[in-house]
Design a protein around this motif. Structure first.
Motif, PDB file in Angstrom:
ATOM      1  N   VAL A   1       0.855  -1.179   0.000  1.00  0.00           N
ATOM      2  CA  VAL A   1       0.000   0.000   0.000  1.00  0.00           C
ATOM      3  C   VAL A   1       0.896   1.235   0.000  1.00  0.00           C
ATOM      4  CG1 VAL A   1      -1.762   1.289   1.252  1.00  0.00           C
ATOM      5  CG2 VAL A   1      -1.827  -1.210   1.243  1.00  0.00           C
ATOM      6  N   ILE A   2       0.670   2.109  -0.982  1.00  0.00           N
ATOM      7  CA  ILE A   2       1.408   3.367  -1.072  1.00  0.00           C
ATOM      8  C   ILE A   2       0.391   4.494  -1.085  1.00  0.00           C
ATOM      9  CG2 ILE A   2       2.976   4.761  -2.468  1.00  0.00           C
ATOM     10  CD1 ILE A   2       4.096   2.147  -3.620  1.00  0.00           C
ATOM     11  N   LYS A   3       0.475   5.357  -0.091  1.00  0.00           N
ATOM     12  CA  LYS A   3      -0.463   6.478   0.027  1.00  0.00           C
ATOM     13  C   LYS A   3      -1.909   6.006  -0.083  1.00  0.00           C
ATOM     14  CE  LYS A   3       2.737   9.978  -1.605  1.00  0.00           C
ATOM     15  NZ  LYS A   3       2.992  11.044  -2.542  1.00  0.00           N
ATOM     16  N   GLU A   4      -2.220   4.970   0.676  1.00  0.00           N
ATOM     17  CA  GLU A   4      -3.567   4.406   0.764  1.00  0.00           C
ATOM     18  C   GLU A   4      -4.068   3.780  -0.539  1.00  0.00           C
ATOM     19  OE1 GLU A   4      -6.355   7.016   2.681  1.00  0.00           O
ATOM     20  OE2 GLU A   4      -4.872   7.670   4.133  1.00  0.00           O
ATOM     21  N   GLU A   5      -3.180   3.527  -1.478  1.00  0.00           N
ATOM     22  CA  GLU A   5      -3.551   2.868  -2.740  1.00  0.00           C
ATOM     23  C   GLU A   5      -2.804   1.533  -2.816  1.00  0.00           C
ATOM     24  OE1 GLU A   5      -3.517   3.670  -7.543  1.00  0.00           O
ATOM     25  OE2 GLU A   5      -2.169   4.818  -6.284  1.00  0.00           O
TER      26      GLU A   5
END
Length: 90
Positions: free
Chosen positions: A34-38
Motif C-alpha cells: 500500500v502506497i499512500k492508501e492505494e
C-alpha cells in the motif's frame, strides 16, 4: 504458455481490476503493498520472468478476482501459486 505470455495476461487482469503496477529495479523482491492508501503491485524488472509472474500472481491474490473473467489456464496458475504459498507458510 511461456512466462512472458503469462506475465502479459496477468497484467491485463490487473488492468481490468484497476490495480496499479509499479515496475522498477533495485534490491527488492516485489509483491503487493500500500502506497499512500492505494494498493499496488510492485514488480522488480531485474528478476527473471518466472519470478515476476510469481510476484504478480501472488499480488493479484490480494484482490477480488471474481470481478473479472480469467482464462482457465491463468486461473489454474494463480490457484497453484495460492496453494504453494499456503503450503509454504505451514
Amino acid at each position: 504458455m511461456n512466462p512472458k505470455t503469462i506475465y502479459n495476461k496477468l497484467n491485463l487482469i490487473a488492468d481490468k481490476l484497476n490495480i496499479k503496477i509499479i515496475k522498477g529495479t533495485g534490491n527488492f523482491k516485489g509483491g503487493c503493498c500500500v502506497i499512500k492508501e492505494e494498493a499496488v503491485i510492485v514488480i522488480n524488472k531485474n528478476k527473471p520472468f518466472e519470478e515476476r509472474v510469481r510476484n504478480l500472481a501472488l499480488g493479484l491474490l490480494e484482490f477480488n478476482l471474481d470481478e473479472v473473467q480469467i482464462d482457465s489456464k491463468i486461473k489454474n496458475l494463480i490457484d497453484d501459486y495460492k496453494y504453494a504459498e499456503v503450503k509454504y507458510e505451514r
